[in-house]
Design an enzyme around this catalytic site. Structure first.
Site, PDB file in Angstrom:
ATOM      1  CE  LYS A  16     -17.575  -6.639   3.503  1.00 25.78           C
ATOM      2  NZ  LYS A  16     -16.637  -7.730   3.556  1.00 25.78           N
TER       3      LYS A  16
ATOM      4  CG  MET B 260      22.487  12.603   3.284  1.00 22.34           C
ATOM      5  SD  MET B 260      23.759  13.691   2.613  1.00 22.34           S
ATOM      6  CE  MET B 260      22.930  14.328   1.177  1.00 22.34           C
TER       7      MET B 260
ATOM      8  CG  PHE C  16     -10.029  -9.335  11.326  1.00 19.23           C
ATOM      9  CD1 PHE C  16      -8.797  -9.712  11.839  1.00 19.23           C
ATOM     10  CD2 PHE C  16     -10.229  -9.402   9.954  1.00 19.23           C
ATOM     11  CE1 PHE C  16      -7.776 -10.152  11.000  1.00 19.23           C
ATOM     12  CE2 PHE C  16      -9.217  -9.842   9.106  1.00 19.23           C
ATOM     13  CZ  PHE C  16      -7.981 -10.217   9.633  1.00 19.23           C
ATOM     14  CD  GLN C  17      -7.541  -7.094   7.790  1.00 17.37           C
ATOM     15  OE1 GLN C  17      -8.412  -6.877   6.955  1.00 17.37           O
ATOM     16  NE2 GLN C  17      -6.386  -7.652   7.477  1.00 17.37           N
TER      17      GLN C  17
ATOM     18  CD  GLU D 135      -1.748  -2.409   1.574  1.00 15.99           C
ATOM     19  OE1 GLU D 135      -0.564  -2.653   1.900  1.00 15.99           O
ATOM     20  OE2 GLU D 135      -2.660  -3.263   1.661  1.00 15.99           O
TER      21      GLU D 135
END
Ligand SMILES: Cc1ncc(C[n+]2csc(CCOP(=O)(O)OP(=O)(O)O)c2C)c(N)n1
Length: 561
Positions: free
Chosen positions: A161, A475, A111-112, A49
């Site tokens: 959802k 760097m 969940f999630q 993602e």
């Protein structure tokens, strides 16, 4: 017309002119993905993602349109946070659509489930949790309006959802009017008259242009201003391309790794016209020694960035393009016949600094990174879209690739997020399929989102990756060399993949140059290949970026080669 939430979402996106979504599916967005099968919206399936948000960001930076990313709830949403913060710092218009657990489970540690609206509140321009399907179309329309208007930025829309599953009678959204949000586009003309006066009086003026010029598509107006007033221009990293890099009035980048002439002139100038900048600490160094002799004019659409970091004599709140158009008109009505003469000593002085203190390196037996970037510029005639990773590679790209055009440098300026370059290049290549898009990378940064090689190959995107491979977190190693007596704590990359084999494993082309005389041939073969290509340049391991201003020091105090 009865539509599900998922159908309403896709319809509203299309109505906003969206053609491409970068995303990754999961349980809470499964209905949206199901609907996407029946839609002509293009979905680019990334491999992480973070890749989706950076690709949407790269698409937006290169095209000037709003980038869109779609991810699921929980880990899908949290994986976008670096990219959201990145877009926020650089004012990039992106809309992030996150799935959320069904409304009745919110707050249950379902969940999630994560509170992504809470988590992203400080790094979005605005965000929403959509409470019902009835609100969905209007919310999406508002999200696009907020992301792309005023000072642009990321807007997140979290959709439970049940909101996408429900069916309702569809009503087209109304035009957006937000009582508490009215960006000021038109400048106060009284302030602009003051600016004209200052320009007429100034003996040693400079223009300092930033990303805001590019965001408002004002490069032409800025160029007109500089040329008609004969004022030399420096840019921030974000502003590169706002003024042609090869113009004699161009002084290059200012700040920690800026040019000698840009930094020195800021210490001596009597007027600085700052346009679309925010005076980041990498630009100003020690703020109370920044432009000690100058009156500062600051033109910006965001009033909160004016006088945030440094004092300003003449603030001008307005859109850069509109403001510069007005300013140019006023200047056309002003007698500027003597400016050429008036500026001569100043311009000669700057030319002298350019000659005596140019960017410099010596190409010996080992490949110098600067040489690779110079050759890349030469072979592409400066016409490629360049994305960068973060670190020395980013600075060498800014120093040695002369950006003549706007929207040709895609770089993580404010956040400095390693792993940005490859997915951003993918986004840019989607926006411009026929353009040459090159990611200039370090060997460490490229590994942060290397999985997006699969995305590039799957969609036959001929993105080119130029790895400046020094075997170090270059760097950070440079800072350790200069300020920590060469104690290279954890900056030696002790194990790295074989990038040629890795490219091949992804189905891409892998090439390597180990000697200076191989550089041009590898670039030619890689750049002109129709495929995704990784070019691995084994460079001088302990090369440093010069000039360098130590953090917090005055920017006129540079460490030189
Ligand atoms: C996500 C992230 N983690 C850590 C850093 C700190 N950091 C800045 S530059 C750098 C080294 C980058 O190494 P490499 O990609 O090889 O580039 P080089 O400087 O060698 O060109 C690191 C670790 C960062 N900018 N971003």
């Amino acid at each position: 017309m009865k539509l599900t939430g998922a159908q309403i979402l896709l319809k509203t996106l299309k109505d906003e002119g969206v053609d491409t979504i970068f995303g990754y599916p999961g349980g809470c967005v499964i209905d949206i993905y199901d609907e996407l099968l029946r839609s002509d919206l293009r979905h680019i399936f990334v491999r992480h993602e973070q890749g989706a948000i950076h690709a949407a960001d790269g698409y937006a930076r290169a095209s000037g349109r709003v980038g869109v990313c779609l991810v699921t709830s929980g880990p899908g949403a949290t994986n976008t946070i670096t990219g959201i913060a990145n877009a926020f710092m650089d004012s990039i218009p992106v809309v992030i659509i996150t799935g959320q657990v069904p409304s009745h489970l919110i707050g249950n540690d379902a969940f999630q489930e994560v509170d992504i609206v809470g988590i992203t509140r400080p790094c979005t321009k605005h965000n929403y949790l959509v409470n019902s399907t009835e609100e969905l179309a209007q919310t999406i329309k508002e999200a696009f309006f907020i992301a792309s208007s005023g000072r642009p930025g990321p807007v997140l829309v979290d959709i439970p959802k049940n909101v996408v599953q429900n069916t309702i009678e569809y009503k087209a959204p109304k035009t957006v009017k937000l009582r508490s949000y009215n960006p000021t586009y038109n400048p106060n003309m009284k302030q602009l008259h003051k600016v004209v006066e200052l320009i007429r009086e100034a003996k040693r003026p400079i223009i300092f242009a930033g990303g805001g010029v590019l965001l408002s598509k004002a490069a032409r107006e800025l160029t007109e201003l500089a040329r008609k007033t004969q004022i030399p221009v420096t840019t921030s990293l974000m502003g590169m391309g706002a003024f042609p890099g090869s113009d004699p009035l161009c002084m290059g980048m200012i700040g920690m790794h800026g040019t000698y002439r840009a930094n020195t002139s800021s210490g001596k100038c009597d007027l600085m016209i700052a346009v679309g900048v925010r005076f980041d600490d990498r630009v100003t160094g020690k703020t109370d020694t920044f432009t000690p002799h100058a009156k500062i004019v600051h033109i910006d659409i965001d009033p909160t960035s004016i006088r945030k970091n440094i004092p300003v004599a003449v603030p001008v709140v307005g859109d850069c393009k509109i403001t510069l158009t007005h300013l140019n008109k006023l200047l056309d009505e002003t007698d500027l016949s003597d400016v050429q003469k008036k500026r001569k000593i100043w311009l000669d002085q700057i030319e002298d600094w350019k000659k005596t203190q140019p960017f410099a390196y010596q190409q010996g037996a080992v490949i110098k990174p600067q040489y690779v970037v110079e050759k890349l510029y030469e072979l592409t005639r400066g016409d490629a879209i360049i994305s960068t990773e973060v670190g020395q590679n980013q600075m060498w790209a800014a120093q040695y690739y002369h950006f003549d055009n706007p929207q040709h440098l895609l770089t993580s300026g404010g956040l400095g997020a390693m792993g940005f370059g490859l997915p951003a290049a993918i986004g840019a290549q989607i926006a411009f399929p026929d353009k040459l898009v090159v990611d200039i990378a370090g060997d460490a940064s490229i590994q942060m989102n290397i999985q997006e090689m699969a995305t590039a190959v799957q969609y036959c995107l001929p993105v080119k990756i130029v790895i400046l491979n020094n075997g170090f977190l270059g760097m950070v190693r440079q800072w350790q060399e200069f300020f920590y007596e060469k104690r290279y704590a954890c900056t030696l990359v002790e194990h790295a993949p074989d990038f040629v084999k890795l490219a091949e494993a992804y189905g891409a082309v892998g090439l390597r140059a180990q000697k200076p005389e191989e550089v041009e041939a590898v670039l030619r073969e890689g750049l002109f290949s129709p495929k995704t290509v990784i070019m691995d340049f084994v460079i001088e391991r302990e090369e440093c970026v010069y000039p360098m201003v130590p953090a917090g020091a005055p920017i006129t105090e540079m460490l030189l080669v």
